[in-house]
Design a protein around this motif. Structure first.
Motif, short mmCIF file in Angstrom:
data_model
loop_
_atom_site.label_atom_id
_atom_site.label_comp_id
_atom_site.label_asym_id
_atom_site.label_seq_id
_atom_site.Cartn_x
_atom_site.Cartn_y
_atom_site.Cartn_z
N GLU A 17 0.75 -1.20 -0.08
CA GLU A 17 0.06 -0.12 -0.01
C GLU A 17 0.90 1.23 0.03
O GLU A 17 0.44 2.18 -0.43
CB GLU A 17 -0.96 0.07 1.26
CG GLU A 17 -2.09 -1.14 1.15
CD GLU A 17 -3.12 -0.84 0.08
OE1 GLU A 17 -3.39 0.16 -0.17
OE2 GLU A 17 -3.45 -1.92 -0.34
N LEU A 18 2.08 1.28 0.45
CA LEU A 18 2.78 2.47 0.67
C LEU A 18 3.99 2.24 -0.17
O LEU A 18 5.08 3.07 0.07
CB LEU A 18 3.21 2.79 2.21
CG LEU A 18 1.91 2.63 3.12
CD1 LEU A 18 2.50 3.01 4.74
CD2 LEU A 18 1.27 4.20 2.63
N PHE A 45 6.54 9.44 2.20
CA PHE A 45 6.66 10.35 3.53
C PHE A 45 7.41 11.39 3.40
O PHE A 45 7.38 12.41 4.09
CB PHE A 45 7.11 9.50 4.77
CG PHE A 45 6.40 8.27 5.09
CD1 PHE A 45 5.24 8.11 5.02
CD2 PHE A 45 7.21 7.06 5.65
CE1 PHE A 45 4.18 7.06 5.38
CE2 PHE A 45 6.50 6.12 6.06
CZ PHE A 45 5.07 5.88 6.05
N GLU A 46 8.24 11.44 2.19
CA GLU A 46 9.00 12.66 1.92
C GLU A 46 8.09 13.96 1.98
O GLU A 46 7.12 14.21 1.47
CB GLU A 46 9.55 12.51 0.44
CG GLU A 46 10.77 13.51 0.47
CD GLU A 46 11.96 13.24 0.98
OE1 GLU A 46 12.46 14.19 1.71
OE2 GLU A 46 12.62 11.99 1.22
N ALA A 52 0.93 13.51 9.25
CA ALA A 52 0.44 13.03 7.71
C ALA A 52 0.87 11.76 7.72
O ALA A 52 0.32 10.75 6.90
CB ALA A 52 0.81 14.08 6.80
N ARG A 53 2.21 11.61 7.91
CA ARG A 53 2.74 10.18 7.73
C ARG A 53 2.15 9.02 8.44
O ARG A 53 1.42 7.80 7.83
CB ARG A 53 4.01 10.12 8.15
CG ARG A 53 4.98 10.68 7.23
CD ARG A 53 6.45 10.75 8.02
NE ARG A 53 7.49 11.58 7.37
CZ ARG A 53 8.77 11.37 7.39
NH1 ARG A 53 9.30 10.81 8.52
NH2 ARG A 53 9.50 12.37 6.93
N GLN A 54 1.67 9.22 9.74
CA GLN A 54 0.62 8.40 10.58
C GLN A 54 -0.61 8.17 9.82
O GLN A 54 -0.93 6.85 9.79
CB GLN A 54 0.67 8.89 11.95
CG GLN A 54 1.82 8.93 12.97
CD GLN A 54 1.57 9.37 14.16
OE1 GLN A 54 0.46 9.83 14.37
NE2 GLN A 54 2.55 9.39 14.93
N SER A 72 1.44 0.96 17.57
CA SER A 72 2.65 2.27 17.59
C SER A 72 3.42 2.12 16.16
O SER A 72 3.47 1.16 15.65
CB SER A 72 3.36 2.17 18.75
OG SER A 72 4.17 1.11 18.92
N GLN A 73 3.92 3.22 15.97
CA GLN A 73 4.59 3.40 14.52
C GLN A 73 5.67 4.28 14.60
O GLN A 73 5.34 5.26 15.23
CB GLN A 73 3.60 3.41 13.39
CG GLN A 73 2.75 4.99 13.39
CD GLN A 73 1.77 5.10 12.39
OE1 GLN A 73 2.10 5.13 11.26
NE2 GLN A 73 0.65 5.18 12.78
N ARG A 74 6.49 3.87 13.79
CA ARG A 74 7.53 4.87 13.42
C ARG A 74 7.75 5.02 12.06
O ARG A 74 7.72 3.93 11.17
CB ARG A 74 8.90 4.40 14.17
CG ARG A 74 10.08 5.48 14.12
CD ARG A 74 11.20 4.88 14.62
NE ARG A 74 12.51 5.66 14.39
CZ ARG A 74 13.67 5.34 14.22
NH1 ARG A 74 13.95 4.07 14.54
NH2 ARG A 74 14.56 6.06 14.13
N THR A 75 7.82 6.31 11.44
CA THR A 75 7.83 6.44 9.89
C THR A 75 8.98 6.91 9.58
O THR A 75 9.26 8.16 10.16
CB THR A 75 6.78 6.90 9.43
OG1 THR A 75 6.35 8.44 10.11
CG2 THR A 75 5.16 6.34 9.69
#
Length: 89
Positions: A17-18, A45-46, A52-54, A72-75
């Protein structure tokens, strides 16, 4: 009954998806699929702020996150991923 998702399933979905170049997903709920953490590296993500990334990650996993209690997430962008400090030996 809710579907139970696996680390591998969520990883593959985020890659697809990303257009992610690197994804790590960890089930932090002893295998029951209720709590996950993720690291997602994508050039999508740039130029985007963290919120917005989340939102992009949440949109990619919209249906799956209904069955997950904690996520939880880290982008990072690919450039940020390449520039990170090397892990200690």
């Amino acid at each position: 009954m809710s579907m139970v998702y696996t680390e591998e399933y969520l990883k593959e979905k985020l890659i697809k998806e990303l257009d992610a170049v690197h994804v790590e997903v960890r089930d932090e709920s002893d295998g029951c699929g209720a709590k996950f953490s993720a690291l997602v590296v994508s050039d999508r993500f740039e130029g985007k702020p963290p919120l917005a990334r989340q939102r992009l990650v949440h949109a990619a996993l919209r249906d799956e996150l209904r069955a997950v209690h904690a996520f939880s997430q880290r982008t990072l962008t690919a450039a940020q991923w390449r520039a990170r400090p090397a892990p200690a030996p």
